[in-house]
Design a protein around this motif. Structure first.
Motif, short mmCIF file in Angstrom:
data_model
loop_
_atom_site.label_atom_id
_atom_site.label_comp_id
_atom_site.label_asym_id
_atom_site.label_seq_id
_atom_site.Cartn_x
_atom_site.Cartn_y
_atom_site.Cartn_z
N THR A 98 48.33 88.99 33.81
CA THR A 98 47.20 90.39 33.79
C THR A 98 48.24 91.15 34.92
N VAL A 99 48.49 91.05 36.21
CA VAL A 99 49.13 91.84 36.98
C VAL A 99 50.15 92.98 36.87
N LYS A 100 50.50 92.04 35.64
CA LYS A 100 51.88 93.07 35.78
C LYS A 100 51.36 93.94 34.10
N SER A 101 50.37 93.50 33.83
CA SER A 101 49.51 94.37 32.22
C SER A 101 49.36 95.39 33.05
N GLY A 102 48.66 95.02 34.29
CA GLY A 102 47.82 96.89 34.88
C GLY A 102 46.93 96.43 35.29
N ALA A 103 46.25 94.72 35.52
CA ALA A 103 45.32 94.87 36.19
C ALA A 103 44.92 94.40 37.85
N LYS A 104 44.03 95.24 38.42
CA LYS A 104 44.07 96.08 40.07
C LYS A 104 43.33 94.77 40.69
N GLY A 105 42.88 93.92 40.24
CA GLY A 105 41.87 92.18 40.40
C GLY A 105 42.57 91.31 39.84
N PHE A 106 42.42 90.21 40.16
CA PHE A 106 41.47 88.74 39.94
C PHE A 106 39.40 88.74 39.77
N GLY A 107 39.73 89.01 38.62
CA GLY A 107 38.39 88.22 38.73
C GLY A 107 37.18 88.46 36.91
N GLU A 108 36.15 87.97 36.92
CA GLU A 108 35.75 87.93 38.59
C GLU A 108 36.08 85.83 37.99
N LEU A 109 36.56 85.00 39.63
CA LEU A 109 36.77 83.57 39.12
C LEU A 109 35.03 82.68 39.05
N LYS A 110 35.05 82.25 38.38
CA LYS A 110 33.93 81.27 38.38
C LYS A 110 33.37 80.41 37.51
N PHE A 111 34.85 79.11 38.62
CA PHE A 111 34.86 77.84 37.70
C PHE A 111 34.27 76.71 38.79
N PRO A 112 34.57 75.58 38.36
CA PRO A 112 33.51 73.93 38.87
C PRO A 112 34.76 74.27 39.85
N VAL A 113 35.01 75.08 41.09
CA VAL A 113 35.35 74.10 42.80
C VAL A 113 35.22 74.31 43.71
N ALA A 114 35.86 74.82 44.63
CA ALA A 114 35.58 74.66 46.00
C ALA A 114 36.17 75.94 46.50
N ALA A 115 35.16 76.60 47.27
CA ALA A 115 36.15 77.75 47.56
C ALA A 115 37.41 77.63 48.79
N ASP A 116 37.55 76.58 49.32
CA ASP A 116 38.89 75.82 50.24
C ASP A 116 39.29 75.24 49.80
N GLY A 117 39.05 74.75 48.04
CA GLY A 117 40.15 73.96 47.62
C GLY A 117 41.62 73.88 47.25
N PRO A 118 42.04 72.99 46.77
CA PRO A 118 43.91 73.81 46.05
C PRO A 118 44.09 74.49 44.88
N GLU A 119 43.27 74.59 44.40
CA GLU A 119 42.90 75.65 43.25
C GLU A 119 42.73 77.39 43.11
N MET A 120 41.92 77.56 44.17
CA MET A 120 41.40 78.72 45.12
C MET A 120 42.75 79.25 45.62
N ARG A 121 42.90 78.15 46.71
CA ARG A 121 44.16 78.80 47.32
C ARG A 121 45.14 79.48 46.74
N ARG A 122 45.59 78.43 45.89
CA ARG A 122 46.73 79.01 45.40
C ARG A 122 46.17 80.30 44.62
N VAL A 123 45.54 80.77 44.68
CA VAL A 123 44.91 82.18 44.23
C VAL A 123 45.39 83.51 45.42
N TYR A 124 44.96 82.71 46.19
CA TYR A 124 44.18 83.59 46.71
C TYR A 124 45.86 84.08 47.77
#
Ligand code: ZN
Ligand code: ZN
Length: 311
Positions: free
Chosen positions: A102-128
């Protein structure tokens, strides 16, 4: 009191409407970019909300990782839709690949990210990590309490989020949703999604905004409107203190920028916002709670700076 001060004191700066004329769109103290605009099903519906609410531009939150509809709308309306964010299910193994695309296609950010995970869990850490590498912000929906339209929790654990802000100093985070906004008050203990009454100073999200340069927030949805309607003295001070870190956003479901349409009138919408345009309600609140130069930062300049857009 001059005309501007008078109109500001009335809340929205609304153009005079001759009797019997079509209702004019409201006018705001500066141009406005809506940083939390979920892309609608047809090009005309996207434009209708902007025009009805008197909004200059919007950051499109794409439907998933598909850029084609976004790029088509941008090509038709480059000034109204200057930027967009890409999203995908962060629990899936190909999340990083899709977000990178998406960023290669021109996106300026990620979001919104609304998935049933912990904000400090492994899924979000790789996004960060990926957001830091690609130098784009991450828009996060923080929710602890289930809602009719969104049961369960999403990006849970905002009270532990200082450790993430510290661990990922190169990642820019944009906070949003009920757990973020309820936590502006220090007495919040997840008792309800939209608490009411005066704010107790020193809430978690207020402190995080003060303490971490890499945290921003958008003022979207009933959650932000509710929090900023609780205590006018707190709100004026909060907006002043965080004037360089807040972005106007609507997250509105109405069809016409005036509160119309089935989605915004359903029982899935918080009763206080039913039949109203969230964009208009929050812009009125910001107009009444800030000096014009602060309004301009929140409604226009800050978003342009964060996303590297020409104002
Ligand atoms: Zn959200
Ligand atoms: Zn609306």
């Amino acid at each position: 009191m001059d005309r501007r001060a008078l109109l500001t004191s009335l809340g929205a700066v609304v153009a005079a409407t001759p009797l019997g004329a079509q209702e004019s769109p409201p006018r705001w103290p500066s141009p406005v970019i809506d940083m939390h605009f979920h892309m609608r099903a047809s090009p005309a519906r996207n434009v209708a909300h902007q025009q009805g609410a008197g909004i200059t531009a919007a950051n499109l939150l794409a439907r998933g990782g598909d850029a084609s509809a976004v790029l088509a709308l941008q090509a038709q309306n480059p000034k109204m839709f200057p930027c967009w964010f890409g999203s995908t299910d962060v629990t899936k193994p190909d999340a990083e690949k899709i977000l990178t695309q998406t960023v290669k296609s021109g996106a300026k950010g990620f979001g919104e990210l609304k998935f049933p995970v912990a904000a400090d869990g492994p899924e979000m850490r790789r996004v960060y990590d990926l957001a830091a590498e690609l130098d784009v912000p991450v828009l996060i929906h923080f929710q602890e309490i289930g809602q009719p339209a969104a049961p369960g929790g999403y990006n849970t654990g905002i009270k532990r989020f200082a450790a993430i802000l510290k661990a990922y100093p190169k990642t820019k985070f944009i906070g949003h949703a009920d757990a973020f906004w309820a936590n502006v008050s220090a007495d919040y203990h997840e008792q309800e999604a939209y608490p009411t009454g005066p704010i107790v100073p020193g809430g978690v999200s207020d402190r995080l905004l003060s303490d971490y340069a890499n945290l921003f927030a958008d003022t979207s949805a009933n959650s932000a409107n509710n929090a900023l309607s609780r205590d006018p003295a707190f709100t004026a001070d909060f907006l002043k203190r965080h004037q360089d870190k807040l972005h106007f956003g609507s997250d509105c479901n109405c069809e016409d920028g005036r509160g119309g349409g089935a989605a915004q009138n359903s029982d899935r919408v918080a009763p206080r916002m039913r039949g109203k345009c969230v964009a208009q309600e929050t812009l009125k609140l910001l107009t009444a709670s800030t000096a014009p130069q602060v309004f301009r930062k929140i409604a226009w300049t800050n978003a342009h700076r964060l996303l590297g857009l020409k104002a």
